[in-house]
Design an enzyme around this catalytic site. Structure first.
Site, PDB file in Angstrom:
ATOM      1  N   LYS A 136     -15.239  45.798 -84.102  1.00 46.02           N
ATOM      2  CA  LYS A 136     -14.616  46.235 -85.864  1.00 46.02           C
ATOM      3  C   LYS A 136     -14.306  45.329 -86.054  1.00 46.02           C
ATOM      4  CE  LYS A 136     -14.280  50.992 -84.468  1.00 46.02           C
ATOM      5  NZ  LYS A 136     -13.162  52.413 -84.610  1.00 46.02           N
TER       6      LYS A 136
ATOM      7  N   ARG B 297     -12.684  39.364 -60.407  1.00 46.61           N
ATOM      8  CA  ARG B 297     -11.361  39.290 -59.757  1.00 46.61           C
ATOM      9  C   ARG B 297     -10.329  39.120 -60.532  1.00 46.61           C
ATOM     10  NH1 ARG B 297     -15.367  37.350 -57.280  1.00 46.61           N
ATOM     11  NH2 ARG B 297     -15.929  36.390 -58.977  1.00 46.61           N
ATOM     12  N   THR B 298     -10.153  38.821 -61.771  1.00 48.14           N
ATOM     13  CA  THR B 298      -8.106  38.613 -62.167  1.00 48.14           C
ATOM     14  C   THR B 298      -8.541  39.681 -62.329  1.00 48.14           C
ATOM     15  OG1 THR B 298      -9.511  36.313 -62.490  1.00 48.14           O
ATOM     16  CG2 THR B 298      -7.496  37.221 -63.983  1.00 48.14           C
TER      17      THR B 298
ATOM     18  N   HIS C  57      -6.197  28.663 -67.159  1.00 44.06           N
ATOM     19  CA  HIS C  57      -6.010  30.003 -66.406  1.00 44.06           C
ATOM     20  C   HIS C  57      -4.643  29.930 -65.122  1.00 44.06           C
ATOM     21  CE1 HIS C  57      -7.450  33.500 -64.496  1.00 44.06           C
ATOM     22  NE2 HIS C  57      -9.069  33.192 -64.398  1.00 44.06           N
TER      23      HIS C  57
ATOM     24  N   ARG D  12      -7.901  38.122 -71.429  1.00 44.47           N
ATOM     25  CA  ARG D  12      -8.513  37.177 -71.265  1.00 44.47           C
ATOM     26  C   ARG D  12      -9.484  36.926 -72.154  1.00 44.47           C
ATOM     27  NH1 ARG D  12     -12.514  36.333 -66.246  1.00 44.47           N
ATOM     28  NH2 ARG D  12     -10.615  35.109 -65.542  1.00 44.47           N
TER      29      ARG D  12
END
Ligand code: NCD
Length: 306
Positions: free
Chosen positions: A80, A51-52, A129, A101
């Site tokens: 890396k 969703r986000t 959030h 995120r």
């Protein structure tokens, strides 16, 4: 450069403004369809998301902009050993705004210190959030018509559930708010939420282990998933994961205008039978998230242009 890392960085007046814009977008989508023409959103997802990420990307496309980015850490130079700070500086050369995120608490904040474009925290570990909270706030406004005088039950994983932490902060600024914090002992809300938000603001709250007992007094029931990925030990997750399962039977003594929310994804904690109950709001919440993210992208890009 104004970023959004914590929901508390937005005043209640700014939240009202974002809601106003989101409602206008819902009514007049064409008016907004070219607002971000020529702009790019960098969608940097170091952790899974449906969703986000997709709502941020859909939001940017619906504003006429474009999207670049990655949806897993392994496909970026993080694999890396590149630091978040260097990634942020790099991406600032290509995009106009970042949605990030990350599994580490504070990573989007670190990115915001080094980026020369706005950074939006799209979820940092078990911490915050803020854009889910924007979705939650528009849902509450649409369903209840107010942010005051509400008894809000938060149920499930209140320890690791970042959506809960941000929602408590946002709602603690309105009058007449009461929280019922329903969780197993091991998954209670972190102490800092009590000592930094609930106690200083004198917010009424009680902690409980029983969803059934709390049900009759709730105006809003915010269910959450037990956050498997944050557990140190799988056995603890298995033991706790099905503590609360909302069924139609358990709603028998709930208010007729209860608003049932869930940030999703749902695992087992709301039985699918509840989806047909008119009080189930969690799929509307998904849609509202896109409109609030559109409003937020517009606001931050406008501020960045000043
Ligand atoms: C939430 C999250 O990522 O914290 N999901 C979402 O963004 N809608 C809730 C969760 O993962 O349980």
């Amino acid at each position: 450069m104004k970023s959004l890392i914590d929901i508390m960085e937005l005043s209640t007046a700014e939240i009202d403004e974002l809601i106003k814009t989101a409602l206008d977008i819902i009514d007049n989508p064409a008016k907004y369809s070219e607002k971000c023409k020529g702009k790019k959103l960098a969608s940097l997802f170091f952790e899974p998301s449906t969703r986000t990420r997709l709502s941020f990307e859909a939001a940017m496309y619906e504003l006429g902009g474009n999207v670049i980015g990655f949806s897993e850490a392994n496909s970026s130079s993080a694999a890396k050993g590149e630091s978040v700070a260097d990634t942020a500086r790099t991406v600032s050369c290509y995009a106009d705004i970042i949605a990030m995120r990350h599994p580490k608490e504070g990573a989007p904040y670190v990115a915001s210190l080094k980026a020369s474009i706005p950074v939006i925290n799209a979820g940092d570990g078990g911490h915050n959030h803020p854009t889910q909270t924007l979705a939650d706030l528009l849902t509450i406004r649409k369903e209840k018509g107010r942010f005051t005088d509400l008894t809000i039950g938060l149920c499930g994983d209140l320890k690791f559930g970042r959506t809960v932490h941000s929602l408590i902060g946002a709602m603690s600024r309105y009058t007449g708010i009461r929280f019922v914090l329903i969780s197993p002992e091991e998954l209670k809300v972190p102490e800092y939420i009590k000592s930094e938000i609930l106690d200083p603001k004198g917010i009424e709250y009680k902690e409980s282990t029983s969803l059934e007992e709390a049900m009759p007094e709730l105006d809003i029931l915010y269910m959450t998933r037990v956050q498997r990925e944050r557990f140190f030990n799988e056995a603890d997750y298995i033991r706790l994961k099905d503590t609360y399962i909302l069924t139609t039977e358990k709603l028998s003594n709930a208010k007729s205008d209860l608003c049932i929310m869930h940030p999703l994804p749902r695992v087992n904690e709301i039985s699918v039978g509840v989806d047909d109950d008119p009080r189930a709001c969690y799929f509307k919440q998904v849609l509202y998230g896109k409109y609030m993210r559109m409003a937020l992208i517009l606001k931050l890009l406008e501020e960045a242009a000043k």
